[in-house]
Write an enzyme that holds these catalytic residues in place. Sequence first.
Site, mmCIF file in Angstrom:
data_model
loop_
_atom_site.group_PDB
_atom_site.id
_atom_site.type_symbol
_atom_site.label_atom_id
_atom_site.label_comp_id
_atom_site.label_asym_id
_atom_site.label_seq_id
_atom_site.Cartn_x
_atom_site.Cartn_y
_atom_site.Cartn_z
ATOM 1 N N ARG A 1 44.416 24.161 50.879
ATOM 2 C CA ARG A 1 44.136 24.745 52.095
ATOM 3 C C ARG A 1 42.889 25.716 52.679
ATOM 4 O O ARG A 1 42.682 25.500 53.554
ATOM 5 C CB ARG A 1 45.731 26.072 52.197
ATOM 6 C CG ARG A 1 46.714 26.150 52.799
ATOM 7 C CD ARG A 1 47.940 26.955 52.271
ATOM 8 N NE ARG A 1 47.365 27.451 50.881
ATOM 9 C CZ ARG A 1 47.639 28.238 50.423
ATOM 10 N NH1 ARG A 1 48.573 29.191 51.011
ATOM 11 N NH2 ARG A 1 47.250 29.254 49.120
ATOM 12 N N ASP B 1 60.397 25.328 29.325
ATOM 13 C CA ASP B 1 59.250 24.029 29.831
ATOM 14 C C ASP B 1 58.211 22.646 28.764
ATOM 15 O O ASP B 1 58.522 22.140 28.936
ATOM 16 C CB ASP B 1 58.362 24.804 29.585
ATOM 17 C CG ASP B 1 56.844 24.981 29.686
ATOM 18 O OD1 ASP B 1 56.563 23.777 30.593
ATOM 19 O OD2 ASP B 1 56.035 24.991 28.335
ATOM 20 N N HIS C 1 60.195 17.104 27.470
ATOM 21 C CA HIS C 1 59.009 16.779 26.810
ATOM 22 C C HIS C 1 60.280 16.031 25.370
ATOM 23 O O HIS C 1 60.234 14.763 25.539
ATOM 24 C CB HIS C 1 58.093 17.438 26.150
ATOM 25 C CG HIS C 1 57.297 17.158 27.024
ATOM 26 N ND1 HIS C 1 56.586 16.392 28.495
ATOM 27 C CD2 HIS C 1 56.640 18.861 27.280
ATOM 28 C CE1 HIS C 1 55.525 17.574 29.171
ATOM 29 N NE2 HIS C 1 55.778 18.987 29.005
ATOM 30 N N LYS D 1 55.204 28.177 20.695
ATOM 31 C CA LYS D 1 54.313 28.915 21.517
ATOM 32 C C LYS D 1 53.393 29.872 20.482
ATOM 33 O O LYS D 1 54.671 30.447 19.264
ATOM 34 C CB LYS D 1 54.002 29.800 23.028
ATOM 35 C CG LYS D 1 53.918 28.402 23.683
ATOM 36 C CD LYS D 1 53.040 28.816 24.890
ATOM 37 C CE LYS D 1 54.037 27.906 26.045
ATOM 38 N NZ LYS D 1 52.628 26.953 26.129
#
Length: 498
Positions: A47, A248, A253, A343
């Site tokens: 944009r 996630d 994966h 994580k």
Amino acid sequence: MTTAGPTTLVIFGASGDLTHRKLIPALCNLHRKGRLPQDLKILGVARSAKTDAEFRDSLFQGGVRTADMGPSPEEWQAFASRIFYVQGDVASAPGLEGLQAKLGELEALADGNGNRLYYLALAPSLYEPAVNNLGSLGMAREPSSQSSGQSSGWRRVVVEKPFGVDLASSKRLNDLMQAVFSEHQVYRIDHYLGKETVQNILVFRFANTIFEPLWNRNYIDHVQITVAETVSVSQRGDYYDQAGLLRDMIQSHMLQLLSLIAMEPPSSFDADSLRDEKVKVLRAVRKIQPQDAHSHGVTGQYQGYGSEPGVAAGSRTPTFAALRLFIDNWRWQDVPFYLRSGKALAEKTTEIIVQFRCPPHLMFPMAQGADLPANTLSICVQPDEGFHLRFQAKAPDTWFQLQPVDLEFHYQNAFGDQANPDAYERLLLDALTGDASLFARNDEIEQAWMIVDPFITGFTADQAPPPAEYPLGSWGPREADAFIQRDGRKWLRGCGGH
Ligand code: NDP
């Protein structure tokens, strides 16, 4: 499979992080290697207002300049001359008028019959309006000769993960995609499949004879797949707090890795034969009931996650999970597949460890009654790509003391520094040439959600315990160790670990 004829790669979301850090550096490398179609043009859309020159400069400053082994000024100039920009808003059909005009200009030399690869490097909430608008403007339509293998005027679309947030939303998105595009036009990206080591799983299994006879429940005790990250959610708290670890990492994966490890040999190396076998594995994964999620897995959250920017106070979103899956077929019945990811863990690594069964009888006196480690094969996907085969050897100058040793293959030693291109190079090239082997098919995505959805529902139910806390820089919560120990096993490190 061809790119014949002028082709435009239209990147929606061209001012974003993915375009700057991954797509453009990968395309620039392909250009330098001479692998891009000669008449390929790259058209960025977002944009914000920018000229072509400003866009090129921002791409150079944003990713290419800092890339390892970046291009020389001459190489960059030559590559940049392929790049154009147009202001556009995918959320509205009138917002794409400028894009249509610019495509008209770029394709003028092809009698309006150029090929187009649309890349949706956009927030997932924009997939639906983008696809709808491409459909309503007739921009997805390709000549009917395409299905018979003719090569000009094709239209393809690349969609980034996440593809839906659960089975219902992925089905909706698949239905929408298929109302506008045919399945052969849709390329759902999972960048793990673009990694050399991941593709090498296929070669390792199906171009060698020594492992395949052992690759079953008779010789394999269990399989562990670990995807560990050292980073916290940092600036992605907003997205992550909605998604969580299972969406996630595991749905995409990790289930892709599992399907490559567990699949039957395809009869030929074409996209559908390969994907048929992957889907069969996912279909055979035993589905659990949500109320049983805690018997088949644990979740964790790193300390301090609740104070990350964008994360809701008191959030119960897991940043760690360990699951045990079974594959109900002749090859794998009763062989557990442990999936572990998190994580803020101690190390960044992606590895698959296949643990073989112990010998049925041990004659060596020193080993009798001792806990003899079984043979393991470790496939190191990152960071030190390679394979390690661990077996027992006699320690020298001892009375049959056994010691595990490794046979190792490292990509870097075998093929040199330049060996491993970024995954996006492979995937962009395949999408341009029309090879969908390394992209996920609609049924694959839906089967993966069928596996993960009951875990997510079970772990997030009101009465479910919250994720177990773990310190930053650890290997996850103690509960994850207890979980695997209950099966008489322990978490293994194969690549650089012990
Ligand atoms: P960013 O937020 O950095 O970029 C989004 C882009 O979309 C911007 O260029 C923005 O530019 C543009 N945009 C927003 N609204 C519109 C609109 N209505 N019309 C046209 N363009 C619009 O996101 P990322 O680049 O990080 O991620 C893009 C996608 O890729 C996401 O789906 C993400 O999950 C996925 N992904 C990203 C990875 C990464 O490393 N970044 C890795 C794997 C997947 P403007 O505001 O100027 O319009």
